[in-house]
Scaffold this motif. Structure first.
Motif, PDB file in Angstrom:
ATOM      1  N   HIS A  45       0.801  -1.242   0.078  1.00  0.00           N
ATOM      2  CA  HIS A  45      -0.020   0.163  -0.036  1.00  0.00           C
ATOM      3  C   HIS A  45       0.755   1.350  -0.092  1.00  0.00           C
ATOM      4  O   HIS A  45       2.128   0.972   0.242  1.00  0.00           O
ATOM      5  CB  HIS A  45      -0.898  -0.038   1.033  1.00  0.00           C
ATOM      6  CG  HIS A  45      -0.267   0.209   2.682  1.00  0.00           C
ATOM      7  ND1 HIS A  45       0.141   1.220   2.905  1.00  0.00           N
ATOM      8  CD2 HIS A  45      -0.074  -0.687   3.579  1.00  0.00           C
ATOM      9  CE1 HIS A  45       0.701   1.181   4.144  1.00  0.00           C
ATOM     10  NE2 HIS A  45       0.838  -0.043   4.569  1.00  0.00           N
ATOM     11  N   SER A  99      -2.815  -1.660  -3.182  1.00  0.00           N
ATOM     12  CA  SER A  99      -3.687  -0.550  -2.959  1.00  0.00           C
ATOM     13  C   SER A  99      -2.784   0.869  -3.844  1.00  0.00           C
ATOM     14  O   SER A  99      -1.648   0.903  -3.752  1.00  0.00           O
ATOM     15  CB  SER A  99      -4.068  -0.015  -1.770  1.00  0.00           C
ATOM     16  OG  SER A  99      -3.280   0.631  -0.969  1.00  0.00           O
ATOM     17  N   SER A 100      -3.749   1.512  -4.318  1.00  0.00           N
ATOM     18  CA  SER A 100      -3.177   2.988  -5.080  1.00  0.00           C
ATOM     19  C   SER A 100      -4.036   4.178  -4.665  1.00  0.00           C
ATOM     20  O   SER A 100      -5.236   3.904  -4.596  1.00  0.00           O
ATOM     21  CB  SER A 100      -3.169   2.829  -6.571  1.00  0.00           C
ATOM     22  OG  SER A 100      -2.730   3.958  -7.219  1.00  0.00           O
ATOM     23  N   THR A 141     -13.417   2.314 -10.778  1.00  0.00           N
ATOM     24  CA  THR A 141     -12.795   1.091 -10.376  1.00  0.00           C
ATOM     25  C   THR A 141     -12.821   0.029 -11.520  1.00  0.00           C
ATOM     26  O   THR A 141     -12.610  -1.171 -11.398  1.00  0.00           O
ATOM     27  CB  THR A 141     -12.945   0.555  -9.125  1.00  0.00           C
ATOM     28  OG1 THR A 141     -14.766   0.330  -9.175  1.00  0.00           O
ATOM     29  CG2 THR A 141     -12.935   1.125  -7.790  1.00  0.00           C
ATOM     30  N   ALA A 149     -10.492  -3.383 -10.107  1.00  0.00           N
ATOM     31  CA  ALA A 149     -10.038  -2.638  -9.041  1.00  0.00           C
ATOM     32  C   ALA A 149     -11.634  -2.640  -8.035  1.00  0.00           C
ATOM     33  O   ALA A 149     -12.583  -2.604  -8.636  1.00  0.00           O
ATOM     34  CB  ALA A 149      -9.687  -1.403  -9.073  1.00  0.00           C
ATOM     35  N   LEU A 152     -11.373   1.557  -1.720  1.00  0.00           N
ATOM     36  CA  LEU A 152     -10.973   1.335  -0.366  1.00  0.00           C
ATOM     37  C   LEU A 152     -10.805   2.943  -0.016  1.00  0.00           C
ATOM     38  O   LEU A 152      -9.842   3.221   0.214  1.00  0.00           O
ATOM     39  CB  LEU A 152      -9.603   0.658  -0.390  1.00  0.00           C
ATOM     40  CG  LEU A 152      -9.007   0.395   0.584  1.00  0.00           C
ATOM     41  CD1 LEU A 152      -9.895  -0.420   1.600  1.00  0.00           C
ATOM     42  CD2 LEU A 152      -7.604  -0.227   0.828  1.00  0.00           C
ATOM     43  N   THR A 325      -8.811   5.707  -2.991  1.00  0.00           N
ATOM     44  CA  THR A 325      -7.777   4.925  -3.085  1.00  0.00           C
ATOM     45  C   THR A 325      -8.570   3.668  -3.471  1.00  0.00           C
ATOM     46  O   THR A 325      -9.770   3.443  -3.581  1.00  0.00           O
ATOM     47  CB  THR A 325      -7.543   4.531  -1.657  1.00  0.00           C
ATOM     48  OG1 THR A 325      -6.907   5.746  -1.068  1.00  0.00           O
ATOM     49  CG2 THR A 325      -6.322   3.604  -1.679  1.00  0.00           C
ATOM     50  N   THR A 327      -8.090  -0.788  -4.732  1.00  0.00           N
ATOM     51  CA  THR A 327      -7.295  -1.930  -4.276  1.00  0.00           C
ATOM     52  C   THR A 327      -7.502  -2.844  -5.405  1.00  0.00           C
ATOM     53  O   THR A 327      -8.734  -2.997  -5.849  1.00  0.00           O
ATOM     54  CB  THR A 327      -7.559  -2.517  -2.928  1.00  0.00           C
ATOM     55  OG1 THR A 327      -6.652  -3.469  -2.567  1.00  0.00           O
ATOM     56  CG2 THR A 327      -9.051  -2.768  -2.668  1.00  0.00           C
ATOM     57  N   VAL A 343      -9.199  -8.509   0.018  1.00  0.00           N
ATOM     58  CA  VAL A 343     -10.007  -7.532  -0.667  1.00  0.00           C
ATOM     59  C   VAL A 343     -11.220  -7.409  -0.279  1.00  0.00           C
ATOM     60  O   VAL A 343     -11.981  -6.264  -0.175  1.00  0.00           O
ATOM     61  CB  VAL A 343      -9.868  -7.570  -2.394  1.00  0.00           C
ATOM     62  CG1 VAL A 343     -10.703  -6.543  -2.983  1.00  0.00           C
ATOM     63  CG2 VAL A 343      -8.232  -7.616  -2.642  1.00  0.00           C
ATOM     64  N   THR A 347     -13.103  -4.106   1.338  1.00  0.00           N
ATOM     65  CA  THR A 347     -13.994  -3.117   0.642  1.00  0.00           C
ATOM     66  C   THR A 347     -15.224  -3.205   0.846  1.00  0.00           C
ATOM     67  O   THR A 347     -16.187  -2.479   0.443  1.00  0.00           O
ATOM     68  CB  THR A 347     -13.493  -3.506  -0.883  1.00  0.00           C
ATOM     69  OG1 THR A 347     -13.850  -4.744  -1.106  1.00  0.00           O
ATOM     70  CG2 THR A 347     -12.230  -3.077  -1.198  1.00  0.00           C
TER      71      THR A 347
END
Length: 443
Positions: A45, A99-100, A141, A149, A152, A325, A327, A343, A347
């Protein structure tokens, strides 16, 4: 679920179905690891602040308590570049879950195949993303039908305003429409020579968080047409957004004067942010600003409201721009079923999402969590919860080359507000053509 699998499932007993699910994993995903067995997965992360790192670890601890057979090795403070390198390289130490902070990279993650499509996992788990996540988060996402994705936590953008300055200017309520916003910005501006004692609002695109996409969120534009071509020159929302912003720049003193004033002000993340100091009376910003502004102990009362909307969209007041964010699961992970359990927990488990939101002070990313009585927040924070839940709120769509098209649009904003581009119609057409060229080259 494929037809053949569905037919085969009809002849299985309930116990056999459970066994098959545990051993073969998510139908249609290609994952084959047994998530009920003892295993260890890697989670990378980007959070780096001590309080955030602690919150992430608490989130993982909660997961491991529910899934004692799945152990999670956590690596923090990782950039998207490092994540991409590791996803390409693979190996035992590569991340299974990432995660981004950069939703703009979802298009790259999906189209490159770096992250696996989560649709089969959601389907097998009986979770409908469309009814689980807020509309804008559900949109950012996925790319071209690939949901690589999941959201998050999120960020919602609204309007901060100086209640003391409002009272002195005789303004009773925050502006709801653009014309009210324009009038209030002028009333709140106190000039001093070629500068300002107080500026009602800093409209320039180089201002703090006043990017083109954040502005345009209130105009609800369509960035691309059905064929994937840029809609910049065709959708009137873009022309309206650029025009109204430029008009405000001119009315508040002009680009050069505003830029000169901006160069004397504090930075976005320090205690001398111009909203904290009262040098700017209204501020476009995300939910995190509330905590930062409160900690700065300003000598005025802080107000929070949704950003105003164009006059012809007055009925949609309350919407805003949403990002956050994300994930996902590494496509080359050999432990995708175990990774999905993490995940899914992070989430979609309401209490987990709420606890993480309380710790990080970001907006919860499920509709259930947004309504949870367990949320702890300053009453003013509810504005951002409402913006996130509003189905009229917008985001920027994923693209195969990430956020390049947004940078290109932002450059047009710089050129138009400064007077470098004088013909907006031609500028929109040229920018749209550039966006199409860049996307074509990236494919």
């Amino acid at each position: 679920m494929p037809v053949a699998v569905r037919k085969a499932a009809l002849v299985l007993t309930a116990s056999a179905i459970l066994l098959t699910t545990a051993c073969t994993g998510q139908s249609g995903s290609g994952a084959s690891d047994d998530a009920s067995k003892e295993t260890t997965i890697n989670f990378w992360h980007a959070w780096s602040a001590p309080s955030e790192v602690k919150a992430v670890q608490a989130l993982v601890d909660g997961f491991e308590k529910k899934h004692p057979n799945i152990h999670v090795d956590v690596v923090g403070n990782v950039t998207d570049d490092k994540i991409n390198q590791a996803l390409r390289a693979g190996g035992a130490k590569a991340p299974d879950v990432i995660s981004s902070f950069t939703t703009n990279n979802v298009g790259k993650f999906c189209s490159s195949g770096a992250l696996t499509d989560l649709n089969p996992f959601f389907e097998k788990s009986g979770i409908d993303p469309a009814t689980t996540f807020p509309k804008a988060m559900n949109e950012y996402t996925q790319f071209d039908g690939d949901r690589c994705a999941a959201p998050l936590l999120g960020d919602a953008y609204g309007l901060y305003y100086n209640k003391t300055a409002f009272a002195k200017a005789g303004i009773k309520n925050p502006p709801r429409t653009w014309s009210e916003f324009e009038a209030d910005a002028k009333k709140l501006t106190i000039a001093k020579g070629d500068s300002y004692t107080q500026l009602g609002f800093m409209p320039n695109y180089h201002g703090w968080e006043s990017t083109t996409e954040h502005y345009f969120g209130q105009f609800s534009p369509t960035y691309f047409d059905s064929s994937g071509k840029s809609n910049l020159a065709k959708d009137p929302a873009f022309k309206a957004g650029f025009t109204l912003q430029k008009k405000l720049v001119d009315e508040l003193g002009g680009f050069q004067r505003l830029e000169k004033f901006r160069s004397t002000l504090g930075d976005e993340w320090g205690p001398k942010h111009p909203f904290h100091t009262g040098q700017v009376a209204m501020q476009l910003d995300g939910e995190w600003r509330l905590g930062m502004a409160t900690e700065a102990k300003p000598d005025f009362e802080i107000g929070v409201a949704p950003l105003p909307v164009p006059d012809d969209q007055a009925s949609q007041y309350g919407k805003g721009y949403i990002t956050g964010t994300i994930t996902g699961i590494a496509a080359n992970s050999s432990k995708q079923n175990a990774a999905w359990e993490l995940v899914k927990y992070m989430t979609t488990d309401t209490d987990a999402v709420v606890d993480f939101s309380n710790a990080i002070h970001n907006v919860p990313s499920t509709l259930a969590a947004l309504k949870s009585p367990k949320l702890k927040y300053d009453p003013r924070f509810k504005t951002f919860l409402d913006i996130a839940a509003n189905p009229a709120s917008t985001t920027t769509p994923a693209s195969v080359n990430g956020g390049v098209y947004l940078v290109t649009i932002q450059q047009l904003g710089y050129d138009y507000e400064s007077g470098k581009v004088k013909d907006l119609t031609s500028g929109l057409a040229a920018t749209a053509a550039q966006i199409d060229t860049d996307i074509a080259q990236a494919k």
